[in-house]
Design an enzyme around this catalytic site. Structure first.
Site, PDB file in Angstrom:
ATOM      1  N   GLN A  67       0.858  -1.410   0.429  1.00  0.00           N
ATOM      2  CA  GLN A  67       0.081   0.416  -0.319  1.00  0.00           C
ATOM      3  C   GLN A  67       0.845   1.354   0.223  1.00  0.00           C
ATOM      4  O   GLN A  67       1.816   1.327   0.617  1.00  0.00           O
ATOM      5  CB  GLN A  67      -0.897  -0.331   1.745  1.00  0.00           C
ATOM      6  CG  GLN A  67      -1.903   0.745   0.917  1.00  0.00           C
ATOM      7  CD  GLN A  67      -3.089   1.087   2.657  1.00  0.00           C
ATOM      8  OE1 GLN A  67      -2.250   0.114   3.614  1.00  0.00           O
ATOM      9  NE2 GLN A  67      -4.191   1.942   2.259  1.00  0.00           N
TER      10      GLN A  67
ATOM     11  N   HIS B 190      -9.136   1.191  -0.258  1.00  0.00           N
ATOM     12  CA  HIS B 190      -9.363   2.027  -1.122  1.00  0.00           C
ATOM     13  C   HIS B 190      -9.488   0.728  -2.204  1.00  0.00           C
ATOM     14  O   HIS B 190      -8.107  -0.606  -1.456  1.00  0.00           O
ATOM     15  CB  HIS B 190      -8.719   2.907  -2.601  1.00  0.00           C
ATOM     16  CG  HIS B 190      -6.715   2.907  -2.227  1.00  0.00           C
ATOM     17  ND1 HIS B 190      -6.808   3.103  -1.463  1.00  0.00           N
ATOM     18  CD2 HIS B 190      -6.053   1.984  -3.309  1.00  0.00           C
ATOM     19  CE1 HIS B 190      -4.739   2.313  -1.645  1.00  0.00           C
ATOM     20  NE2 HIS B 190      -4.728   1.905  -2.558  1.00  0.00           N
TER      21      HIS B 190
HETATM   22  P1  AMP Z   1      -1.847   1.549  -3.236  1.00  0.00           P
HETATM   23  O1  AMP Z   1      -0.737   1.320  -3.395  1.00  0.00           O
HETATM   24  O2  AMP Z   1      -3.065   0.616  -3.442  1.00  0.00           O
HETATM   25  O3  AMP Z   1      -2.193   2.144  -2.009  1.00  0.00           O
HETATM   26  O4  AMP Z   1      -2.150   2.748  -4.485  1.00  0.00           O
HETATM   27  C1  AMP Z   1      -2.433   3.930  -4.501  1.00  0.00           C
HETATM   28  C2  AMP Z   1      -3.171   3.802  -6.046  1.00  0.00           C
HETATM   29  O5  AMP Z   1      -3.094   5.389  -6.069  1.00  0.00           O
HETATM   30  C3  AMP Z   1      -1.599   3.816  -7.069  1.00  0.00           C
HETATM   31  O6  AMP Z   1      -2.609   2.869  -7.746  1.00  0.00           O
HETATM   32  C4  AMP Z   1      -1.868   5.359  -7.535  1.00  0.00           C
HETATM   33  O7  AMP Z   1      -1.364   5.007  -9.322  1.00  0.00           O
HETATM   34  C5  AMP Z   1      -3.264   5.633  -7.710  1.00  0.00           C
HETATM   35  N1  AMP Z   1      -3.073   7.219  -7.142  1.00  0.00           N
HETATM   36  C6  AMP Z   1      -2.003   7.875  -6.453  1.00  0.00           C
HETATM   37  N2  AMP Z   1      -2.421   9.318  -6.339  1.00  0.00           N
HETATM   38  C7  AMP Z   1      -3.022   8.847  -7.172  1.00  0.00           C
HETATM   39  C8  AMP Z   1      -4.019  10.429  -7.603  1.00  0.00           C
HETATM   40  N3  AMP Z   1      -3.926  11.538  -6.908  1.00  0.00           N
HETATM   41  N4  AMP Z   1      -4.901  10.256  -8.180  1.00  0.00           N
HETATM   42  C9  AMP Z   1      -5.573   9.011  -8.782  1.00  0.00           C
HETATM   43  N5  AMP Z   1      -5.522   7.663  -8.393  1.00  0.00           N
HETATM   44  C10 AMP Z   1      -4.241   8.230  -7.309  1.00  0.00           C
END
Ligand code: AMP
Length: 143
Positions: free
Chosen positions: A99, A105
């Site tokens: 994460q 999410h």
């Molecule tokens: P996680 O590692 O599951 O916490 O993933 C976070 C996800 O959020 C990643 O796939 C990123 O590409 C995505 N992410 C980060 N910043 C944003 C943003 N501002 N809008 C949309 N997605 C984002």
């Protein structure tokens, strides 16, 4: 393990408060869904509860049920929108689990036979291209 407390300065909390933009595909009383800016495939959507929690380990059952309902709606919509052959529903919990943003999410990603996913948090996508994908998903949600 004792998880750190929820930090309301995380980027998804800022999106939920409208402080920074997102390319939204779905919004209801308890959840929101928007395009991942570093998608692992075309049509990569994130589904979030509006209430604060870090991940699967601290989210309330009530919020998790709402997230699950929205995840199913989005999964069906992305498969329809992109005529996909399958779907991935992925959650990364805490740094050791991969994460990187600490507001709960779920990743929903349409899949095709023989096409591997791009790396998690790889390159940034073009926002116009993401908007085109979002419009297809919104249309699929509507019928
Ligand atoms: P996680 O590692 O599951 O916490 O993933 C976070 C996800 O959020 C990643 O796939 C990123 O590409 C995505 N992410 C980060 N910043 C944003 C943003 N501002 N809008 C949309 N997605 C984002």
């Amino acid at each position: 393990m004792t998880a750190p407390a929820y930090d309301d300065q995380n980027i998804f909390a800022k999106i939920l408060r409208g402080e920074i933009p997102s390319i939204k595909v779905y919004d209801d009383e308890h959840t929101i869904a928007f395009m991942d800016v570093m998608p692992q495939a075309e049509g990569h959507v994130l589904v979030l509860p509006k209430a604060a929690s870090r991940n699967i380990l601290d989210i309330s059952t009530h919020d998790l049920l709402h997230v699950s309902e929205t995840v199913q709606k989005i999964a069906r919509a992305v498969v329809k929108a992109f005529d996909a052959e399958g779907v991935n529903v992925i959650h990364y919990g805490e740094p050791a689990g991969g994460q990187t943003v600490f507001h709960t999410h779920v990743h929903v990603i349409p899949r095709f036979e023989g096409i591997p996913l791009k790396p998690h948090t790889g390159g940034m996508a073009d926002s116009d291209a993401l908007q085109v994908q979002a419009d297809k998903i919104i249309a699929a949600l509507g019928n």
